[in-house]
Write an enzyme that holds these catalytic residues in place. Structure first.
Site, PDB file in Angstrom:
ATOM      1  N   ASP A   1       3.800   9.417  -0.802  1.00  0.00           N
ATOM      2  CA  ASP A   1       2.640   8.628  -0.380  1.00  0.00           C
ATOM      3  C   ASP A   1       2.378   7.556  -1.422  1.00  0.00           C
ATOM      4  O   ASP A   1       2.488   7.829  -2.625  1.00  0.00           O
ATOM      5  CB  ASP A   1       1.413   9.554  -0.278  1.00  0.00           C
ATOM      6  CG  ASP A   1       0.484   9.155   0.867  1.00  0.00           C
ATOM      7  OD1 ASP A   1       0.485   7.959   1.226  1.00  0.00           O
ATOM      8  OD2 ASP A   1      -0.230  10.021   1.375  1.00  0.00           O
TER       9      ASP A   1
ATOM     10  N   HIS B   1       0.815  -1.217   0.000  1.00  0.00           N
ATOM     11  CA  HIS B   1       0.000   0.000   0.000  1.00  0.00           C
ATOM     12  C   HIS B   1       0.850   1.269   0.000  1.00  0.00           C
ATOM     13  O   HIS B   1       0.333   2.355  -0.249  1.00  0.00           O
ATOM     14  CB  HIS B   1      -0.929   0.009   1.229  1.00  0.00           C
ATOM     15  CG  HIS B   1      -2.036  -0.986   1.126  1.00  0.00           C
ATOM     16  ND1 HIS B   1      -3.350  -0.640   0.898  1.00  0.00           N
ATOM     17  CD2 HIS B   1      -2.023  -2.344   1.189  1.00  0.00           C
ATOM     18  CE1 HIS B   1      -4.089  -1.721   0.847  1.00  0.00           C
ATOM     19  NE2 HIS B   1      -3.313  -2.782   1.020  1.00  0.00           N
TER      20      HIS B   1
HETATM   21  O1  F6P Z   1      -0.640   1.409   4.235  1.00  0.00           O
HETATM   22  C1  F6P Z   1      -0.368   2.196   5.301  1.00  0.00           C
HETATM   23  C2  F6P Z   1      -1.309   1.891   6.450  1.00  0.00           C
HETATM   24  O2  F6P Z   1      -1.306   0.532   6.766  1.00  0.00           O
HETATM   25  C3  F6P Z   1      -2.730   2.375   6.144  1.00  0.00           C
HETATM   26  O3  F6P Z   1      -3.579   1.365   5.851  1.00  0.00           O
HETATM   27  C4  F6P Z   1      -3.175   3.049   7.385  1.00  0.00           C
HETATM   28  O4  F6P Z   1      -3.694   4.295   7.095  1.00  0.00           O
HETATM   29  C5  F6P Z   1      -1.959   3.194   8.226  1.00  0.00           C
HETATM   30  O5  F6P Z   1      -0.871   2.611   7.571  1.00  0.00           O
HETATM   31  C6  F6P Z   1      -2.214   2.595   9.577  1.00  0.00           C
HETATM   32  O6  F6P Z   1      -1.088   2.523  10.334  1.00  0.00           O
HETATM   33  P1  F6P Z   1      -1.053   1.679  11.672  1.00  0.00           P
HETATM   34  O7  F6P Z   1      -1.633   0.337  11.384  1.00  0.00           O
HETATM   35  O8  F6P Z   1       0.390   1.636  12.030  1.00  0.00           O
HETATM   36  O9  F6P Z   1      -1.869   2.444  12.645  1.00  0.00           O
END
Ligand code: F6P
Length: 472
Positions: free
Chosen positions: A363, A155
């Protein structure tokens, strides 16, 4: 139809208060449509052994989650995933804090996920693994004899080999991606970067532009830009702008134009740089003073990591400086809020905002940019100001594309957005909306899964070859 098994670090179990951010937004509709299983971390951190997985079933989906021990959480999540992989994959070598202990914890948790999945998988399951926490999972599953079709989607960005090779022990980790059948990225640039790594560092045999023969298995690399539910979000925004909450916010602006920014509090989002740009805008275009309010919604994230605490302090200071220098008793230039808002509240605020500032330094995609476009009133749309370094810039080419490192340039773009004639706003919005309707969320998932389901599982396990191949 074969069963779909999604694996990710966070799992959005309904009604549990767990939260998976952008990843959840992307995955949930697909699972809802197809049914299947979603496996990952429960969000619990325990002193002792976390015990067996917990399962709950909602509609046609089984949510299976495991806890993490404290040392796993520190080394795997806070350590290697978020203090090494996250900065490096976002091109921030300067922020990476590598330790071998954390790398060990990262592999240990991937083995732990694999050993739990081992008991749950059926031979014809199609397995779709998500994000940087779980790169070596396919290798751990293959070692347990699973010949299933396994896909991986990253992602976040994938930098070029010149940056990837600065990751200590990269040769143990990155080549493990060659154990998947399909490896998907947000943009063509990301896909090209991993292909260069595969060729230069692993000497994997290239059999097509983005296809490799690895250990007798055909591995496809590709760009699958994640979308949003464009039409669904547009409908939600039409309703949401009428809610009491949005009306109250609009009333409080006393007729001023609103600019909106919505980001997790993360250094990759470029929030301090954006504050500087807004400050430049107020300095260079004094006519706008008192006539525009910038609302920045920024829920805190990963707060136990020092770099995240630092960014919180830096943004807070910048907001104080701008409001102190330019504010009036009757006008606060920047409203800065650390609370998360519901999807409905955000949809309404997006529709009400004359412009959105989406200016990450880097990003993978950025779904705020896409949701802002989806939320606009096509007859009187707001303007998206978008970093050229967000994956979304590849599709939203009719946004005002900016360099987030250039505060004067972003300040100019804010002025241009606020002054933009209706006809130009309509034209730009219509273009972006068309693109996002064509590549919406279901299209993304179906494209990936069709490629994965159609892939040739090969099955043969040959001997490693090449410099970095030892890590496979
Ligand atoms: O892809 C990045 C991501 O996993 C997103 O899905 C999400 O916005 C963010 O990071 C969530 O981060 P964490 O799971 O560390 O809170």
């Amino acid at each position: 139809m074969t069963r779909l098994v999604i694996v990710s670090n966070r799992v959005g179990v309904p009604d549990s208060g767990t939260r998976a951010g952008g990843l959840e937004v992307a995955i949930r509709p697909t699972l809802k449509r197809r049914g299947g299983m979603w496996f990952g971390w429960s969000g619990r951190i325990t002193d002792e052994d976390p015990g067996p997985p917990k399962t709950s079933v909602h509609d046609k989906v089984s949510y299976v989650t495991v806890g993490l021990r404290k040392d796993d959480y520190e080394e795997f999540y806070n350590g290697f995933a978020n203090r090494v992989l996250w900065p490096i994959l976002h091109y921030r070598l300067d922020l990476a804090e590598f330790t071998r202990r954390d790398l060990g914890g990262y592999f240990r948790v991937n083995e732990y996920f694999a050993s739990n999945l081992d008991k749950l998988l059926r031979p014809d399951d199609v397995i779709w693994v998500h994000d940087y926490h779980l790169m070596p999972l396919a290798k751990a599953l293959r070692a347990r004899g699973h010949q299933n079709k396994i896909g991986f989607f990253l992602h976040i960005p994938c930098p070029p080999p010149e940056i990837l090779t600065a990751l200590p022990n990269h040769e143990q980790l990155i080549p493990t991606l060659g154990q998947y059948d399909v490896v998907g990225f947000q943009t063509e640039v990301d896909a090209t970067n991993i292909c260069r790594y595969f060729v230069n560092e692993c000497e994997f045999r290239r059999v097509g532009e983005e296809t490799f023969d690895i250990d007798g298995r055909t591995v496809k690399v590709g760009a699958y830009p994640v979308g949003v539910e464009t039409e669904v979000f547009a409908r939600l925004a039409r309703r949401a702008i009428e809610t009491a909450f949005v009306r109250e916010v609009l009333d409080s602006l006393s007729g001023r134009a609103m600019i909106i920014g919505v980001d997790r509090l993360d250094y990759s989002k470029g929030i301090p740089e954006r504050m500087n740009a807004f400050e430049r805008f107020l300095a260079n275009y004094p006519d706008w003073r008192g006539k525009v309010t910038y609302l920045q919604i920024t829920p805190r994230s990963r707060s136990s990591i020092p770099e995240y605490a630092d960014i919180g302090r830096i943004v807070g200071e910048a907001v104080g400086r701008i409001n102190g220098a330019y504010g009036e008793a009757s006008w606060t230039p920047v409203r800065y809020i650390n609370k998360a808002h519901s999807r409905t509240a955000l949809a309404g605020l997006y529709r009400a905002a004359r412009a959105a500032l989406v200016t990450p330094l880097r990003d993978g995609m950025n779904l705020v940019a896409k949701e802002y476009v989806a939320a606009q009133n096509p007859d009187d749309p707001g303007v998206l100001i978008l970093s050229r370094f967000a994956g979304a810039a590849q599709e939203c080419t009719a946004a005002l594309l900016v360099n987030p490192y250039d505060p004067e340039g972003v300040g100019q773009a804010i002025n241009r957005a606020l002054a933009m004639p209706l006809e130009e706003r309509q034209r730009r919005h219509a273009h972006n909306f068309r693109v996002l309707s064509r590549n919406d969320l279901s299209h993304w998932a179906e494209r990936f899964l069709t490629t994965l389901e159609g892939s040739d599982t090969g099955g043969a396990v040959a001997q490693p070859q090449g410099r970095a191949a030892a890590g496979r």
